[in-house]
Design a protein around this motif. Structure first.
Motif, PDB file in Angstrom:
ATOM      1  N   MET A 222       9.524   0.945  19.595  1.00  0.00           N
ATOM      2  CA  MET A 222      10.592   1.058  18.604  1.00  0.00           C
ATOM      3  C   MET A 222      10.647  -0.192  17.734  1.00  0.00           C
ATOM      4  SD  MET A 222      12.871   3.129  17.461  1.00  0.00           S
ATOM      5  CE  MET A 222      13.567   2.736  15.862  1.00  0.00           C
ATOM      6  N   PHE A 223      10.406  -1.352  18.332  1.00  0.00           N
ATOM      7  CA  PHE A 223      10.366  -2.594  17.557  1.00  0.00           C
ATOM      8  C   PHE A 223       9.238  -2.530  16.533  1.00  0.00           C
ATOM      9  CE2 PHE A 223       8.843  -7.003  17.011  1.00  0.00           C
ATOM     10  CZ  PHE A 223       9.999  -7.576  16.503  1.00  0.00           C
ATOM     11  N   ILE A 224       8.081  -2.014  16.943  1.00  0.00           N
ATOM     12  CA  ILE A 224       6.958  -1.845  16.007  1.00  0.00           C
ATOM     13  C   ILE A 224       7.347  -0.879  14.893  1.00  0.00           C
ATOM     14  CG2 ILE A 224       4.613  -0.923  15.763  1.00  0.00           C
ATOM     15  CD1 ILE A 224       4.083  -1.910  18.628  1.00  0.00           C
ATOM     16  N   SER A 225       8.046   0.194  15.257  1.00  0.00           N
ATOM     17  CA  SER A 225       8.490   1.168  14.270  1.00  0.00           C
ATOM     18  C   SER A 225       9.383   0.520  13.212  1.00  0.00           C
ATOM     19  CB  SER A 225       9.247   2.302  14.969  1.00  0.00           C
ATOM     20  OG  SER A 225       9.796   3.206  14.042  1.00  0.00           O
ATOM     21  N   VAL A 226      10.313  -0.325  13.675  1.00  0.00           N
ATOM     22  CA  VAL A 226      11.223  -1.005  12.746  1.00  0.00           C
ATOM     23  C   VAL A 226      10.461  -1.989  11.858  1.00  0.00           C
ATOM     24  CG1 VAL A 226      13.199  -2.579  12.599  1.00  0.00           C
ATOM     25  CG2 VAL A 226      13.218  -0.718  14.268  1.00  0.00           C
ATOM     26  N   ILE A 227       9.538  -2.748  12.460  1.00  0.00           N
ATOM     27  CA  ILE A 227       8.735  -3.696  11.685  1.00  0.00           C
ATOM     28  C   ILE A 227       7.924  -2.963  10.614  1.00  0.00           C
ATOM     29  CG2 ILE A 227       6.806  -5.328  11.778  1.00  0.00           C
ATOM     30  CD1 ILE A 227       9.392  -6.469  12.871  1.00  0.00           C
ATOM     31  N   LEU A 228       7.303  -1.846  11.015  1.00  0.00           N
ATOM     32  CA  LEU A 228       6.519  -1.070  10.052  1.00  0.00           C
ATOM     33  C   LEU A 228       7.404  -0.532   8.927  1.00  0.00           C
ATOM     34  CD1 LEU A 228       4.126   0.957  12.401  1.00  0.00           C
ATOM     35  CD2 LEU A 228       3.515  -0.926  10.866  1.00  0.00           C
ATOM     36  N   ALA A 229       8.602  -0.072   9.286  1.00  0.00           N
ATOM     37  CA  ALA A 229       9.521   0.439   8.260  1.00  0.00           C
ATOM     38  C   ALA A 229       9.876  -0.655   7.253  1.00  0.00           C
ATOM     39  CB  ALA A 229      10.783   0.994   8.910  1.00  0.00           C
ATOM     40  N   MET A 230      10.090  -1.882   7.746  1.00  0.00           N
ATOM     41  CA  MET A 230      10.395  -2.990   6.844  1.00  0.00           C
ATOM     42  C   MET A 230       9.207  -3.296   5.929  1.00  0.00           C
ATOM     43  SD  MET A 230      12.672  -5.731   9.042  1.00  0.00           S
ATOM     44  CE  MET A 230      11.693  -5.775  10.540  1.00  0.00           C
ATOM     45  N   ILE A 231       8.007  -3.335   6.518  1.00  0.00           N
ATOM     46  CA  ILE A 231       6.808  -3.621   5.728  1.00  0.00           C
ATOM     47  C   ILE A 231       6.562  -2.532   4.693  1.00  0.00           C
ATOM     48  CG2 ILE A 231       4.290  -3.831   5.839  1.00  0.00           C
ATOM     49  CD1 ILE A 231       4.673  -5.110   8.623  1.00  0.00           C
ATOM     50  N   PHE A 232       6.636  -1.276   5.135  1.00  0.00           N
ATOM     51  CA  PHE A 232       6.373  -0.154   4.224  1.00  0.00           C
ATOM     52  C   PHE A 232       7.391  -0.089   3.092  1.00  0.00           C
ATOM     53  CE2 PHE A 232       4.250   2.269   7.953  1.00  0.00           C
ATOM     54  CZ  PHE A 232       3.086   1.531   7.779  1.00  0.00           C
ATOM     55  N   ALA A 233       8.669  -0.402   3.414  1.00  0.00           N
ATOM     56  CA  ALA A 233       9.695  -0.404   2.364  1.00  0.00           C
ATOM     57  C   ALA A 233       9.353  -1.424   1.281  1.00  0.00           C
ATOM     58  CB  ALA A 233      11.063  -0.713   2.967  1.00  0.00           C
ATOM     59  N   GLY A 234       8.710  -2.530   1.697  1.00  0.00           N
ATOM     60  CA  GLY A 234       8.375  -3.572   0.732  1.00  0.00           C
ATOM     61  C   GLY A 234       7.111  -3.307  -0.068  1.00  0.00           C
ATOM     62  N   ILE A 235       6.131  -2.611   0.542  1.00  0.00           N
ATOM     63  CA  ILE A 235       4.847  -2.454  -0.155  1.00  0.00           C
ATOM     64  C   ILE A 235       4.689  -1.119  -0.872  1.00  0.00           C
ATOM     65  CG2 ILE A 235       3.737  -4.000   1.513  1.00  0.00           C
ATOM     66  CD1 ILE A 235       2.429  -1.555   2.791  1.00  0.00           C
ATOM     67  N   GLN A 236       5.555  -0.140  -0.563  1.00  0.00           N
ATOM     68  CA  GLN A 236       5.412   1.143  -1.252  1.00  0.00           C
ATOM     69  C   GLN A 236       5.752   0.993  -2.738  1.00  0.00           C
ATOM     70  OE1 GLN A 236       8.052   3.941   0.682  1.00  0.00           O
ATOM     71  NE2 GLN A 236       9.908   2.851   0.094  1.00  0.00           N
ATOM     72  N   ASP A 237       5.128   1.798  -3.567  1.00  0.00           N
ATOM     73  CA  ASP A 237       5.337   1.702  -5.012  1.00  0.00           C
ATOM     74  C   ASP A 237       6.784   1.992  -5.392  1.00  0.00           C
ATOM     75  OD1 ASP A 237       2.673   1.089  -5.436  1.00  0.00           O
ATOM     76  OD2 ASP A 237       2.097   3.193  -5.643  1.00  0.00           O
ATOM     77  N   HIS A 238       7.374   2.939  -4.702  1.00  0.00           N
ATOM     78  CA  HIS A 238       8.772   3.288  -4.943  1.00  0.00           C
ATOM     79  C   HIS A 238       9.279   4.069  -3.738  1.00  0.00           C
ATOM     80  CE1 HIS A 238       7.201   7.294  -5.739  1.00  0.00           C
ATOM     81  NE2 HIS A 238       6.394   6.776  -6.646  1.00  0.00           N
ATOM     82  N   PRO A 239      10.590   4.112  -3.521  1.00  0.00           N
ATOM     83  CA  PRO A 239      11.133   4.849  -2.376  1.00  0.00           C
ATOM     84  C   PRO A 239      10.923   6.350  -2.529  1.00  0.00           C
ATOM     85  CG  PRO A 239      12.737   3.293  -3.269  1.00  0.00           C
ATOM     86  CD  PRO A 239      11.635   3.403  -4.266  1.00  0.00           C
ATOM     87  N   ALA A 240      11.026   7.058  -1.419  1.00  0.00           N
ATOM     88  CA  ALA A 240      10.963   8.519  -1.458  1.00  0.00           C
ATOM     89  C   ALA A 240      12.084   9.051  -2.348  1.00  0.00           C
ATOM     90  CB  ALA A 240      11.095   9.084  -0.043  1.00  0.00           C
ATOM     91  N   GLY A 241      11.775  10.092  -3.135  1.00  0.00           N
ATOM     92  CA  GLY A 241      12.766  10.681  -4.027  1.00  0.00           C
ATOM     93  C   GLY A 241      12.950   9.913  -5.321  1.00  0.00           C
ATOM     94  N   TYR A 242      12.064   8.987  -5.610  1.00  0.00           N
ATOM     95  CA  TYR A 242      12.194   8.159  -6.810  1.00  0.00           C
ATOM     96  C   TYR A 242      12.188   9.017  -8.078  1.00  0.00           C
ATOM     97  CZ  TYR A 242      11.146   4.425 -10.156  1.00  0.00           C
ATOM     98  OH  TYR A 242      11.187   3.536 -11.214  1.00  0.00           O
ATOM     99  N   ASP A 243      13.184   8.794  -8.966  1.00  0.00           N
ATOM    100  CA  ASP A 243      13.309   9.580 -10.194  1.00  0.00           C
ATOM    101  C   ASP A 243      13.342   8.707 -11.445  1.00  0.00           C
ATOM    102  OD1 ASP A 243      15.762   8.370 -10.006  1.00  0.00           O
ATOM    103  OD2 ASP A 243      16.924  10.233  -9.823  1.00  0.00           O
TER     104      ASP A 243
END
Length: 499
Positions: A222-243
């Motif tokens: 779960m800690f890895i899951s949270v770390i990955l979520a933080m990293i992915f939020a920072g490197i993705q081009d835009h959040p899901a549902g971006y308009d």
């Protein structure tokens, strides 16, 4: 039965223990295994702080010759269990809470609640050291409310309901995960049933020490899951549902934030931290209960760092416009599946842990004077399995009847965490001081430091009452508003609840 119980004579390294003469307590404890069928147990506390206390020696000898030994947890085992209880899916509600409260108030409340949970955890340990015949929160509830059997049953009802709701939450999120990765390949009710059955299998072991290795695995993934979520939020081009709307975040609550929204966000934070309901059972199965203090400091430090970073970083990168709860839904599909998949062990194990705790509570009370408690008997195992099955049937029904995430966290917090996170432990501190000074109102006799703690404990009770009253009102209003806006699915709905 009379036991000699060793305990520290003085306040030590953050403990809330204090000097006291030998004292004795008499109470009918439904959960205590007594001799010759007697529930009335008498204990004396003696000042002894040797490395092997009277209590430690008695705990070890009490289970000699038993096939199943329960008091087998080291502080490392208990740390794993507590980490698995706290490093959980509810962490992914912190970004949403910060988006409602604002970044600065969100972080302040995170530190404040973490401090109160650490403080009350020390009270729980001190209370157990003074009254070691109280093996679970229901025994403590009876003891706090003047030995009333009605208080024991009321606490037991809340205890079982709280744990079953947590199981239901994990069934719900498990179905969300399966719907997300399979693009809703079968009915959501079927996914919920699959999660409940798998979780049941992992809840079968009868001792906490045997669960600790899986607990560490659950917490780490779960800690890895949270770390990955933080990293992915920072490197993705835009959040899901971006308009095209720019991503923004706020240091303070946005204009127009309602009391209902703010209270729901606050309760989500409180729910994730409050876990004292399980502490008495964990402590009672430790080889050396006083080492629970070490566990509390380690776990609190891990919580504070993980929760604060997850809440603030994901919120800043996802922003107010694209926030979901849990925050996995704010990641684009590939990132979402990868991060969410690492949470699967937690989805399964934490629900299993609470099922095990509920079944253990009932099992210990039904068979407390029986060979079935400590031996591998057919009756004992059939009863154990039957109790687990009942908890998972209840969890499955809850997941289908209450199909929402954030409001379910708030509902559990306002109904139960008010008692088990705040009110009980403020009262427990009062009880300890009444016992020490042999007065119903000991305040005039207290030292300056004790008076500060006395006032703080009164504040804990006030916070609990506030969460129960206005907090429950805000939660119910939020649920009503969301149902009116058709934000939730219907009861036993086959439609996808993927994120």
């Amino acid at each position: 039965m009379t036991s000699l119980v060793g305990r520290p004579e003085h306040f030590d390294n953050g403990s809330l223990s204090d000097d006291s003469d030998v004292h004795k307590t008499l109470i009918n404890a439904p959960g205590h295994k007594g001799h010759k069928g007697e529930d009335a147990v008498e204990f004396g506390n003696f000042g002894d702080d040797s490395s092997t206390s009277y209590r430690d020696a008695l705990i070890e000898s009490d289970e000699e010759g038993h096939q199943i030994k329960y008091r087998t947890c080291s502080w490392q085992h208990t740390t794993g269990l507590l980490l698995s209880e706290y490093i959980v899916l509810a962490i992914m509600s912190f970004p949403w809470s910060y988006s409602v409260l604002g970044l600065i108030p969100g972080l302040i409340l995170t530190v404040f609640i973490a401090s109160t949970v650490l403080y009350t955890g020390l009270i729980v340990l001190d209370y157990y050291e003074r009254f070691p015949h109280l093996k679970n929160v229901c025994d403590i509830g009876q003891h706090l409310f003047w030995g009333s059997k009605a208080a024991w049953y009321a606490t037991a009802l809340c205890f079982i309901a709280n744990n079953t709701l947590i199981q239901g939450l994990h069934v719900l999120v498990g179905a969300k995960y399966l719907n997300t990765i399979t693009n809703h390949s079968i009915c959501s009710v079927g996914f919920s049933a699959i999660v409940a059955v798998i979780s049941f299998v992992f809840s079968v072991p009868r001792t906490f020490s045997s669960l600790s290795k899986v607990a560490y695995f659950s917490a780490i993934t779960m800690f890895i899951s949270v770390i990955l979520a933080m990293i992915f939020a920072g490197i993705q081009d835009h959040p899901a549902g971006y308009d095209g709307t720019p991503v923004t975040y706020s240091l303070w609550p946005k204009k127009g934030t309602t009391y209902v929204d703010a209270m729901g966000a606050f309760l989500n934070i409180v729910y994730t931290f409050v876990g004292q309901i399980t502490y008495p059972q964990f402590i009672s199965e430790m080889k050396r209960p006083r080492e629970f203090k070490k566990v509390l400091w380690i776990v609190t430090a891990c919580e504070l760092v993980t929760f604060s970073l997850a809440g603030s970083l994901i919120y800043v990168y996802v922003g107010n416009e694209y926030m979901t709860a849990p925050a996995f839904g704010s990641l684009t599909r590939t990132y979402k599946i990868v991060a969410f998949s690492f949470a699967v062990p937690t989805i399964v194990f934490v629900g299993s842990l609470y099922s095990n705790i509920s079944a253990r509570f009932v099992f210990f009370n039904v068979f407390r004077n029986s060979e079935h408690l400590y031996s591998h008997t057919k009756v004992g195992w059939l009863a154990w399995i039957g109790l687990l099955v009942l908890t998972w049937i209840g969890a499955f029904v809850i997941a289908e009847v209450i199909p929402f995430f954030s409001d379910l966290l708030s509902l559990m917090c306002s109904l139960f965490d008010c008692w088990f996170g705040f009110v009980f432990w403020g009262m427990a501190y009062f009880k300890v001081k009444q016992n020490k000074y042999k007065k119903s109102c000991p305040y005039p006799e207290l030292t300056a430091f004790e008076k500060i703690n006395f006032i703080v404990s009164g504040g804990l009770i006030a916070i609990g009452i506030y969460i129960l009253g206005p907090g429950l009102y805000a939660t119910v209003q939020s649920i009503i508003y969301n149902f009116q806006s058709d934000a939730y699915g219907s009861v036993f709905d086959c439609a996808s609840n993927g994120i």
